[in-house]
Write a protein that holds these residues in place. Structure first.
Motif, PDB file in Angstrom:
ATOM      1  N   LEU A   1      36.126  22.389  76.661  1.00  0.00           N
ATOM      2  CA  LEU A   1      36.055  22.526  78.120  1.00  0.00           C
ATOM      3  C   LEU A   1      34.865  21.757  78.685  1.00  0.00           C
ATOM      4  O   LEU A   1      34.944  21.201  79.780  1.00  0.00           O
ATOM      5  N   VAL A   2      33.764  21.720  77.945  1.00  0.00           N
ATOM      6  CA  VAL A   2      32.617  20.904  78.369  1.00  0.00           C
ATOM      7  C   VAL A   2      32.983  19.431  78.300  1.00  0.00           C
ATOM      8  O   VAL A   2      32.715  18.650  79.219  1.00  0.00           O
ATOM      9  N   ALA A   3      33.621  19.014  77.193  1.00  0.00           N
ATOM     10  CA  ALA A   3      33.996  17.607  77.016  1.00  0.00           C
ATOM     11  C   ALA A   3      34.967  17.149  78.098  1.00  0.00           C
ATOM     12  O   ALA A   3      34.949  15.976  78.505  1.00  0.00           O
TER      13      ALA A   3
ATOM     14  N   ILE B   1      33.679  22.804  82.257  1.00  0.00           N
ATOM     15  CA  ILE B   1      32.417  23.542  82.283  1.00  0.00           C
ATOM     16  C   ILE B   1      31.291  22.525  82.387  1.00  0.00           C
ATOM     17  O   ILE B   1      31.229  21.587  81.584  1.00  0.00           O
ATOM     18  N   PRO B   2      30.406  22.654  83.379  1.00  0.00           N
ATOM     19  CA  PRO B   2      29.316  21.681  83.516  1.00  0.00           C
ATOM     20  C   PRO B   2      28.408  21.684  82.294  1.00  0.00           C
ATOM     21  O   PRO B   2      28.146  22.720  81.684  1.00  0.00           O
ATOM     22  N   ARG B   3      27.942  20.504  81.922  1.00  0.00           N
ATOM     23  CA  ARG B   3      27.015  20.392  80.803  1.00  0.00           C
ATOM     24  C   ARG B   3      25.676  21.011  81.170  1.00  0.00           C
ATOM     25  O   ARG B   3      25.200  20.887  82.291  1.00  0.00           O
ATOM     26  N   THR B   4      25.048  21.675  80.194  1.00  0.00           N
ATOM     27  CA  THR B   4      23.693  22.180  80.362  1.00  0.00           C
ATOM     28  C   THR B   4      22.755  21.315  79.546  1.00  0.00           C
ATOM     29  O   THR B   4      23.187  20.450  78.775  1.00  0.00           O
ATOM     30  N   ARG B   5      21.478  21.567  79.682  1.00  0.00           N
ATOM     31  CA  ARG B   5      20.509  20.817  78.890  1.00  0.00           C
ATOM     32  C   ARG B   5      20.758  21.034  77.396  1.00  0.00           C
ATOM     33  O   ARG B   5      20.530  20.157  76.571  1.00  0.00           O
ATOM     34  N   HIS B   6      21.261  22.227  77.049  1.00  0.00           N
ATOM     35  CA  HIS B   6      21.540  22.536  75.646  1.00  0.00           C
ATOM     36  C   HIS B   6      22.666  21.659  75.097  1.00  0.00           C
ATOM     37  O   HIS B   6      22.693  21.350  73.908  1.00  0.00           O
ATOM     38  N   ASP B   7      23.612  21.251  75.981  1.00  0.00           N
ATOM     39  CA  ASP B   7      24.744  20.444  75.528  1.00  0.00           C
ATOM     40  C   ASP B   7      24.390  18.976  75.340  1.00  0.00           C
ATOM     41  O   ASP B   7      25.141  18.247  74.707  1.00  0.00           O
TER      42      ASP B   7
ATOM     43  N   TYR C   1      40.246  28.577  83.897  1.00  0.00           N
ATOM     44  CA  TYR C   1      40.028  28.362  82.467  1.00  0.00           C
ATOM     45  C   TYR C   1      39.068  29.409  81.914  1.00  0.00           C
ATOM     46  O   TYR C   1      38.138  29.844  82.606  1.00  0.00           O
ATOM     47  N   VAL C   2      39.267  29.795  80.648  1.00  0.00           N
ATOM     48  CA  VAL C   2      38.284  30.568  79.903  1.00  0.00           C
ATOM     49  C   VAL C   2      38.017  29.861  78.585  1.00  0.00           C
ATOM     50  O   VAL C   2      38.879  29.137  78.066  1.00  0.00           O
TER      51      VAL C   2
END
Length: 261
Positions: free
Chosen positions: A235-237, A241-247, A49-50
Motif C-alpha cells: 500500500l505504501v509502494a 499510504i503516505p510514506r513516513t521517514r521510517h519508510d 483500504y486496510v
C-alpha cells in the motif's frame, strides 16, 4: 530519538486515517483478532483500504446505524462467507437487529461454527484453493432494508393525505445505490499482483447463529460498502499510504564504521 519520531509519526497517521467505513445503513470495521484493534482504513481515490499482515486473524465488524432490521450479504475475496458460493448480492446474509453490532470472524461452516479469517499469501487463500483467485483482496457488504407492509388507510383519509402531500414540497428521489469502490489498478503491475494477499480458511471458532425470515424492500441493495486490503508495504509502494521517514532509506543511519560480522 529516531525511534520516538517514527512512533509518533505513525500514531499521527493512524489517527488521521478513518477507523470505519461508514455508510447510511451501517458502519464497517476490520478488527485484528490478536490485538483487538480496529485497523486504520485509508481512503485513496474514492476506495477504502486496510493493511493486512499475513498470518493475522481478523474479523469484520458491522454496526447497524438504523432503527430497523437490515440484511448484510457479506463477501470476502468474491466469495459469500455463509455459503462459499461465488458472491452475489441476491444471496443469503446476516440479519442485524436495530442498532446491533456483530463480528463476523470467519467462513460459516454450520449454525455453531466458522473457520477463522486470516490474512494469507495468495496460494494459501480460500479463494485460490477453490480455484477462484481473481477477486482476492476485497471485502464487500451489500445492505438491504426490510420490507414493511403499508398501513391500511380508509378512502377519506387517503384523499385528505393526498391533497396535503400535493401541496408540500416533494423531495427528489435518491440516486440509485452504487458500489463505493472498484478494484484499484496496481502501480507495479504483475510484480505486486503475484504477491497479493488473500483470506485463508483457518481453525474452527464457536459462532452460533439462528435462522430468521427477512423480506427485502427492494431486489437491489440499498447500499454496498467495499474495503480492499493488501500488505502495508504494497500500500505504501502504491501511494495509498503516505510514506513516513521510517519508510525512506537513511543515507546516514549510524556513527563510526563497525567491523563486519
Amino acid at each position: 530519538m529516531k525511534t520516538w519520531i517514527t512512533i509518533v509519526t505513525t500514531l499521527i497517521m493512524a489517527l488521521l486515517a478513518p477507523i470505519a467505513s461508514a455508510g447510511q445503513l451501517a458502519a464497517v470495521s476490520i478488527i485484528n483478532q490478536a490485538t483487538g484493534e480496529r485497523l486504520p482504513i485509508w481512503r485513496h481515490q474514492g476506495v477504502n483500504y486496510v493493511a493486512g499482515k499475513p498470518g493475522d486473524r481478523y474479523a469484520i465488524e458491522i454496526r447497524n446505524k438504523t432503527d430497523e432490521r437490515v440484511l448484510s450479504v457479506l463477501s470476502v475475496d468474491g466469495i459469500n462467507v455463509l455459503t462459499g458460493s461465488t458472491a452475489s448480492p441476491a444471496q443469503a446474509g446476516y440479519v442485524l437487529n436495530t442498532w446491533q453490532t456483530m463480528e463476523v470472524k470467519g467462513w460459516r461452516k454450520n449454525m455453531d461454527e466458522v473457520a477463522a479469517f486470516y490474512f494469507s499469501q495468495l496460494p494459501d487463500s480460500y479463494a485460490a484453493r477453490t480455484g477462484r483467485p481473481d477477486n482476492v483482496g476485497v471485502i464487500g457488504i451489500a445492505l438491504f432494508r426490510e420490507y414493511v407492509e403499508p398501513a391500511y388507510v380508509r378512502q377519506e383519509e387517503y384523499s385528505r393525505n393526498s391533497a396535503a402531500t400535493a401541496q408540500a414540497p416533494v423531495p427528489s428521489s435518491a440516486p440509485a445505490p452504487a458500489i463505493t469502490g472498484s478494484m484499484a489498478k496496481r502501480a507495479d503491475g504483475a510484480e505486486l499482483a503475484d504477491s497479493r494477499i488473500g483470506t485463508g480458511h483457518g481453525e474452527r471458532l464457536p459462532s452460533a447463529v439462528r435462522s430468521t425470515d427477512f423480506r427485502r424492500a427492494t431486489p437491489m441493495a440499498n447500499e454496498i460498502i467495499s474495503i480492499h486490503y493488501d500488505t502495508y508495504a504494497h500500500l505504501v509502494a502504491r501511494g495509498i499510504i503516505p510514506r513516513t521517514r521510517h519508510d525512506q532509506p537513511n543515507p546516514f543511519p549510524g556513527g563510526f564504521v563497525p567491523d563486519p560480522e
